[in-house]
Design an enzyme around this catalytic site. Structure first.
Site, PDB file in Angstrom:
ATOM      1  N   GLY A   1      -2.682   9.227  -3.749  1.00  0.00           N
ATOM      2  CA  GLY A   1      -3.948   9.636  -4.352  1.00  0.00           C
ATOM      3  C   GLY A   1      -4.021  11.045  -4.901  1.00  0.00           C
TER       4      GLY A   1
ATOM      5  N   ASP B   1       0.882  -1.171   0.000  1.00  0.00           N
ATOM      6  CA  ASP B   1       0.000   0.000   0.000  1.00  0.00           C
ATOM      7  C   ASP B   1       0.920   1.223   0.000  1.00  0.00           C
ATOM      8  OD1 ASP B   1      -2.389   1.589   0.372  1.00  0.00           O
ATOM      9  OD2 ASP B   1      -1.837   1.839   2.463  1.00  0.00           O
ATOM     10  N   SER B   2       0.341   2.390  -0.208  1.00  0.00           N
ATOM     11  CA  SER B   2       1.155   3.604  -0.147  1.00  0.00           C
ATOM     12  C   SER B   2       1.650   3.875   1.274  1.00  0.00           C
ATOM     13  CB  SER B   2       0.334   4.801  -0.625  1.00  0.00           C
ATOM     14  OG  SER B   2      -0.753   4.986   0.256  1.00  0.00           O
TER      15      SER B   2
ATOM     16  N   CYS C   1      -4.418  -1.380  -1.789  1.00  0.00           N
ATOM     17  CA  CYS C   1      -4.543   0.060  -2.034  1.00  0.00           C
ATOM     18  C   CYS C   1      -5.423   0.259  -3.261  1.00  0.00           C
ATOM     19  CB  CYS C   1      -3.146   0.625  -2.274  1.00  0.00           C
ATOM     20  SG  CYS C   1      -3.106   2.372  -2.719  1.00  0.00           S
TER      21      CYS C   1
ATOM     22  N   CYS D   1     -10.771   3.732   0.135  1.00  0.00           N
ATOM     23  CA  CYS D   1      -9.340   3.907   0.386  1.00  0.00           C
ATOM     24  C   CYS D   1      -9.038   3.158   1.682  1.00  0.00           C
ATOM     25  CB  CYS D   1      -9.017   5.395   0.545  1.00  0.00           C
ATOM     26  SG  CYS D   1      -7.369   5.711   1.212  1.00  0.00           S
TER      27      CYS D   1
END
Ligand code: DGL
Length: 267
Positions: free
Chosen positions: A45, A12-13, A75, A184
């Site tokens: 994002g 994921d980020s 994500c 999200c």
């Protein structure tokens, strides 16, 4: 090492994907996982699609080098920009997230459903395709500028988060809503604040919150089964390794979040 014994690579980020990892690790209790959060570059994002693609591929490359048998993209934003090219680049299965618009559509009663997601997700072609599929004006999509940044700071109940939600959702106040889609994975950590906002400023009755995690985890299990990639059932041990592009200090934060969401399970 046999392919089946390799870990599942999750990325994921940043911290958001830990909420997905938690459910995946619970559903597959003898599977090993390696998690990478790209906190150094979060939030994704509000970046261009090309940048998100580049960063997501770097995450996949990191995990591939560690040796993984499947990718779980935890994500929505990375999925939107990069799932196609990661699938093309790697021969291992790629499982990903998608805002749970379809279940929210099925659940519509007299009100609306609101999707909260990053700007890149709600403006991305993948999400727009999903909306065209359901073809309704009862789903309202809100690009939540700034929200991931606040969640990354780690205080999930802060007044700042409530105030930002107030700003982002101001125009929709008073609306009758049946559900909220958390598009999200970072927003899973602020479910309580989102719910509190909804209770105060929307007209709600039996509000359903869809996070899409269950569907993704089921899909992960199914794909591993179909590809004969599950670990031997007799090997009961589970190892979960956590990495962050922002370094060791952030990994300590992950461990705190992990024990918080898993009722004090220490890694
Ligand atoms: N957790 C990511 C998602 O599900 C957040 C993206 C971001 O870094 O902005 O979309």
């Amino acid at each position: 090492m046999a392919l089946n014994d390799l870990a599942i690579g999750v990325f994921d980020s940043g911290i958001g994907g830990l909420s997905v990892l938690k459910e995946a690790a619970k559903a597959l209790p003898n599977e090993n996982f390696i998690y990478l959060g790209d906190d150094l570059n979060a939030p994704y994002g509000e970046k261009s699609e090309d940048e998100i693609l580049f960063l997501s591929e770097k995450c996949a490359d990191f995990l591939a080098k560690m040796g993984v048998k499947a990718f779980l993209i935890a994500c929505n934003t990375a999925t939107s920009a990069a799932v196609k090219s990661i699938r093309e680049k790697y021969s291992i299965p790629v499982i990903s997230m998608e805002p749970a618009v379809l279940p929210a559509f099925k659940h519509l009663k007299e009100g609306y459903s609101i999707t909260l997601a990053t700007p890149a997700t709600v403006l991305g072609e993948k999400y727009l395709r999903l909306l065209r599929k359901v073809n309704t004006d009862k789903i309202i999509s809100v690009p939540c500028y700034g929200l991931v940044d606040l969640v990354e700071q780690g205080d999930f109940y802060s007044k700042k988060i409530f105030d930002l939600l107030y700003e982002l959702l101001h125009d929709l106040q008073g609306l009758k809503i049946d559900s909220i889609v958390l598009g999200c994975t970072h927003y899973n950590f602020i479910k309580d604040v989102i719910y509190e906002y909804a209770e105060n400023y929307f007209d709600i009755k039996d509000l359903e919150v869809f996070d899409g995690i269950d569907g993704t985890v089921k899909q992960l299990k199914r794909v591993l089964e179909e590809n004969n990639l599950l670990k031997d059932k007799n090997d009961k041990e589970q190892t979960i390794l956590l990495y962050s592009s922002a370094g060791e200090e952030k990994v300590l934060d992950y461990q705190k979040i992990w024990s918080f969401i898993n009722d004090d399970l220490i890694l």
